[in-house]
Design a protein around this motif. Structure first.
Motif, PDB file in Angstrom:
ATOM      1  N   VAL A 204      -7.171  10.910  -7.418  1.00 15.40           N
ATOM      2  CA  VAL A 204      -5.830  10.506  -7.015  1.00 15.40           C
ATOM      3  C   VAL A 204      -4.985  11.743  -6.742  1.00 15.40           C
ATOM      4  O   VAL A 204      -4.979  12.697  -7.524  1.00 15.40           O
TER       5      VAL A 204
ATOM      6  N   LEU B  33      -1.014  12.593  -6.174  1.00 19.56           N
ATOM      7  CA  LEU B  33       0.238  11.897  -6.451  1.00 19.56           C
ATOM      8  C   LEU B  33       1.328  12.867  -6.862  1.00 19.56           C
ATOM      9  O   LEU B  33       1.044  13.957  -7.360  1.00 19.56           O
TER      10      LEU B  33
ATOM     11  N   TYR C 209       0.453   2.880  -5.276  1.00 19.12           N
ATOM     12  CA  TYR C 209      -0.879   3.305  -5.722  1.00 19.12           C
ATOM     13  C   TYR C 209      -1.624   2.129  -6.345  1.00 19.12           C
ATOM     14  O   TYR C 209      -2.812   1.908  -6.074  1.00 19.12           O
TER      15      TYR C 209
END
Length: 302
Positions: free
Chosen positions: A100, A102, A235
């Motif tokens: 991920v 972010l 997300y």
């Protein structure tokens, strides 16, 4: 950019070299492996690995309960039974590992879910990329006047332009100073582990995040909810799409019983019984507080 040229090359190589295996394979998940799912302006989610499928959940349940599941006619029915009665352990037999990218402030919300294994990009050893989350104008909103954790009306005109300019210029200035502090051009330079303290919370970080399906469902129940903060919800929404293909029966049960269902207190159930009998029920007669009554009415009215 969401991914670097090096990451794109790695993804292409991994997807071009399939391997034979004797382990359980989810055909729905296979199509997602390694692929980048863009989120926000520079972020992404991608599946690195997974273990188990719907059948693995049932396999674990039948080992545990034995004859107790003989009345269940099929796997989907068993999974719905497990979800309905909060039998969590069989869902822990499935795991997923995500890569991920972010913003840091989203990561600090995300890490509150302490039931996963996490390995994050280290700003002690590496230099952070010059990438910041800058919201789209339609998600720039004022503080809610009724919810201390939420947003109100979207900012308009000059106010929106002023805020956007602050976000862009402050992030750029902070990163400029970060680069200057760690510079090796004829100066000693500040240690990276100290220079990082000057970076803004909207800079992007990356991590590998591994979690079992039970705890993933808990994460999604909170973060894919309409009341969750937009920047983490997008997300969660992408992860929901992946999970729906990975374990379709389990995800359907999760949608029905967790996302689409509601938990009612004993007082709320008694109120419903009285209503079904045709009796009038008020907040005063319910025994609920004003807040509980509002939430109860929200559940009933949809």
């Amino acid at each position: 950019m969401p991914v670097t040229p090096e990451q794109e090359a790695e993804i292409a190589e991994l997807r071009a070299t399939p391997r034979q295996t004797l382990r359980a394979v989810s055909e729905g998940m296979e199509k997602h492996l390694y692929e980048v799912k863009p989120v926000l302006d520079h972020g992404f989610v991608r599946v690195i690995d997974y273990m188990g499928d719907d059948a693995a959940i049932c396999q674990a349940a039948r080992v545990s309960y034995g004859k107790g599941t003989k009345s269940v006619q099929n796997d989907a029915g068993l999974i719905r039974y497990l979800m309905r009665h909060w039998h969590s352990t069989p869902f822990e037999m499935c795991e997923i590992k995500l890569h991920v990218k972010l913003p840091v402030f989203v990561a600090r919300q995300w890490i509150r879910h302490r039931t996963a294994n996490v390995n994050e990009y280290s700003a002690r050893y590496s230099i952070m990329d010059r990438e910041f989350y800058i919201p789209e104008p339609e998600v720039l909103a004022a503080q809610s006047v009724v919810n201390n954790q939420g947003r109100g009306e979207v900012l308009q005109g000059e106010e929106a332009a002023r805020v956007l300019e602050y976000l862009k210029t402050d992030a750029a200035r902070a990163y400029d100073h970060y680069e200057e502090m760690i510079s090796q051009d004829g100066q000693q330079g500040l240690a990276r582990e100290l220079a990082r303290m000057n970076l803004p919370a909207n800079i992007y970080t990356q991590w590998y995040w591994k979690v079992d399906l039970h705890n993933l469902f808990h994460f999604l129940r909170l973060r894919a909810d309409s009341h969750a903060q937009y920047e983490i919800r997008v997300y969660a929404d992408e992860i929901c799409k992946v999970v729906a293909d990975w374990v379709p029966a389990a995800y359907q049960a999760f949608e029905d019983y967790r996302m689409g269902g509601a938990n009612l207190s004993g007082k709320a159930l008694e109120c419903i019984r009285q209503m079904l009998k045709g009796e009038e029920v008020t907040q005063e007669s319910s025994g609920m507080s004003a807040g509980e009554w509002r939430e109860f009415q929200s559940v009933l009215n949809g």
